[in-house]
Scaffold this motif. Sequence first.
Motif, PDB file in Angstrom:
ATOM      1  N   UNK A 155       0.854  -1.187   0.000  1.00  0.00           N
ATOM      2  CA  UNK A 155       0.000   0.000   0.000  1.00  0.00           C
ATOM      3  C   UNK A 155       0.890   1.236   0.000  1.00  0.00           C
ATOM      4  N   UNK A 240      -3.556   4.605   0.676  1.00  0.00           N
ATOM      5  CA  UNK A 240      -4.233   4.816   1.958  1.00  0.00           C
ATOM      6  C   UNK A 240      -3.895   6.238   2.376  1.00  0.00           C
ATOM      7  N   UNK A 242      -3.364   9.271   4.820  1.00  0.00           N
ATOM      8  CA  UNK A 242      -3.002   9.417   6.226  1.00  0.00           C
ATOM      9  C   UNK A 242      -2.668  10.882   6.432  1.00  0.00           C
ATOM     10  N   UNK A 245       0.476  11.913   8.389  1.00  0.00           N
ATOM     11  CA  UNK A 245       1.769  11.357   7.975  1.00  0.00           C
ATOM     12  C   UNK A 245       2.825  12.453   7.925  1.00  0.00           C
ATOM     13  N   UNK A 258       4.627   6.906   1.942  1.00  0.00           N
ATOM     14  CA  UNK A 258       5.412   5.805   2.479  1.00  0.00           C
ATOM     15  C   UNK A 258       4.817   4.525   1.946  1.00  0.00           C
ATOM     16  N   UNK A 260       3.920   0.573   2.534  1.00  0.00           N
ATOM     17  CA  UNK A 260       3.683  -0.423   3.578  1.00  0.00           C
ATOM     18  C   UNK A 260       3.309  -1.752   2.947  1.00  0.00           C
ATOM     19  N   UNK A 266       8.092  -2.698   9.016  1.00  0.00           N
ATOM     20  CA  UNK A 266       8.495  -1.305   8.873  1.00  0.00           C
ATOM     21  C   UNK A 266       8.180  -0.830   7.464  1.00  0.00           C
ATOM     22  N   UNK A 267       8.075   0.505   7.269  1.00  0.00           N
ATOM     23  CA  UNK A 267       7.868   1.008   5.906  1.00  0.00           C
ATOM     24  C   UNK A 267       8.990   0.533   4.976  1.00  0.00           C
TER      25      UNK A 267
ATOM     26  N   UNK B  55       7.383  -2.740  17.418  1.00  0.00           N
ATOM     27  CA  UNK B  55       8.158  -2.041  16.386  1.00  0.00           C
ATOM     28  C   UNK B  55       8.491  -2.971  15.231  1.00  0.00           C
ATOM     29  N   UNK B  76      10.157   3.243  16.717  1.00  0.00           N
ATOM     30  CA  UNK B  76       9.224   3.621  15.666  1.00  0.00           C
ATOM     31  C   UNK B  76       7.873   2.942  15.898  1.00  0.00           C
ATOM     32  N   UNK B  78       3.585   3.984  17.249  1.00  0.00           N
ATOM     33  CA  UNK B  78       2.615   5.039  17.533  1.00  0.00           C
ATOM     34  C   UNK B  78       2.079   4.854  18.936  1.00  0.00           C
ATOM     35  N   UNK B 184       2.169  -0.663  15.837  1.00  0.00           N
ATOM     36  CA  UNK B 184       3.200  -0.732  14.805  1.00  0.00           C
ATOM     37  C   UNK B 184       2.844   0.262  13.688  1.00  0.00           C
ATOM     38  N   UNK B 185       3.839   0.969  13.124  1.00  0.00           N
ATOM     39  CA  UNK B 185       3.539   2.001  12.117  1.00  0.00           C
ATOM     40  C   UNK B 185       2.913   1.454  10.832  1.00  0.00           C
ATOM     41  N   UNK B 186       3.234   0.230  10.471  1.00  0.00           N
ATOM     42  CA  UNK B 186       2.613  -0.349   9.264  1.00  0.00           C
ATOM     43  C   UNK B 186       1.179  -0.767   9.577  1.00  0.00           C
ATOM     44  N   UNK B 189      -1.546   1.915   9.612  1.00  0.00           N
ATOM     45  CA  UNK B 189      -2.182   2.288   8.341  1.00  0.00           C
ATOM     46  C   UNK B 189      -2.920   1.122   7.713  1.00  0.00           C
ATOM     47  N   UNK B 190      -2.233  -0.031   7.612  1.00  0.00           N
ATOM     48  CA  UNK B 190      -2.803  -1.155   6.867  1.00  0.00           C
ATOM     49  C   UNK B 190      -4.011  -1.741   7.603  1.00  0.00           C
TER      50      UNK B 190
END
Lengths: 306, 205
Positions: A155, A240, A242, A245, A258, A260, A266-267, B55, B76, B78, B184-186, B189-190
């Motif tokens: 994404x 997506x 955000x 961001x 970014x 994902x 991680x990104x 993380x 890293x 949230x 987790x940052x991913x 969003x996902x």
Amino acid sequence: VIHPIPSGTRDVLPDELRELRVITDAMRDVFEARAYGEVATPALEYETVLTRGDSAAADPAYRLFDEHGNVLVLRSDMTIPIARVVATRYGSAPTPLRFSYVAHAYRAVKQHRGHPREILQAGIELVGAPGPDGTAEAISVLCAALDAAGLSGYHVGLGDASLFPRVLEREGIPAGARQKILFELASQDMVGLERELEAAGATHLYEIATARGGIEVVPEGEPLSELYGLLEPHVADRVIFDLGLVRTLGYYTGPVFEVYDAAFGSPLGGGGRYDDLLGRFGRSLPAAGWALDVERIHAARLEEGS
Amino acid sequence: VRIAVPRGAMFKETLDLLDGLGIDTREVRANDRKLLFEEAGLITMRPSDVPTYVEAGAADIGITGKDVLAEQGERNVYELLDLGFGGCTMVFATVAGEDPAAEALRRLGHMRIATKYSRIAHDYFERTGRQVEIVEVKGSVELAPLTGMVDGIVDLTATGTTLRENGLVIREEIMSSTARLIANPVSYRVKAAQIDAVLRQLRAR
């Protein structure tokens, strides 16, 4: 015999390198097909030149002296070296200019967190093509590169570095409070963000900072909706939004993104629009670009396949 | 959504919280050696490991103390919600009576501080303009000043009982801490819809 290497670095042996090459070759084909000529720049640069770009972003982890006492640094990304190349080698060339690279960048690590010091990045820079069309092109090439790399579940998180600062200004939040609010947002501390918004009497903005989802979360008239309208359908499907961001590098001026993949924690990379950066090197041009971490893409691809 | 659950002081309240989300925690409650509960989507660990797993994406969300997040800085992840429970205070304490740390600072210009939270302690004394030497210990910090190894300690206390029983008094409060929900940052969003649903339920509690 065991000869150690620095933590955060590693040897890549033929089996793995063959797999990495499949990914970088596929990406290079995409770059070539879209007229993004590949460039290489020195891993070592003068500190005084790199810090023109962005003192925090360029804050290099590794410094050394040459034989004349000049301070040399290992580049921490490719964006700033390419900005230097454009200003010095393409001072009057017609725009837009399109560049790609597959190169190592060097970062500081935090102890015992498994961070690499040396990162293999593949990316592009699109110079002299203003938004939103230039940004749309950059994102389109991004998705083409990820498709070519063999990822299926990725994404693209899309935000705008200028959105929340603009909202705060429009709401008449004083500069001091704005700075505190943006600090909490950049720290990814939503508890702190809520606290600072409350202190500034602006709790209703919390919803904007945490809005993630489809185009419906983007307020009317925002540049992001125009950008979204320019994306091809298969690219738009990956997005997506955000609105909170924030990329850690300070030079972004507009849309940021970014990558994902649920298969990786991680990104995988990211980028955005930086319309002020080139001007600091003497040729003022709007620009956008991104970089992907090739080893993370490799790991995500293995995980997706399993 | 996989959740990292802290064992220890926050364990019971965390499980009560998960019950409220409709997660079946009976197996976790009944079993204090097992670590991974696939069916309930829970993994259990000590609080200071929660940010590491979140993380890395081994868990989508997790619960840990603000003290842990402050000590591990720049993870890293949230930080999404203050859960309110698990309240405790990070304090600077020395032996009762005349303050030996103040005396050391006056006479030697610096003091020796034992702690498990070297980053928080270092930042605090730097911020307040005092030179210190941090001695990192893993076990009961209260022992260090009693043996004369250090002038004072920085440690976490909920009730102050352990400090009192060892003849120590709180000289300064550094920060207060409660349990936090982190993501987790991913996943943030996902899995935005699932995580926001959890947040809504927790806020409505």
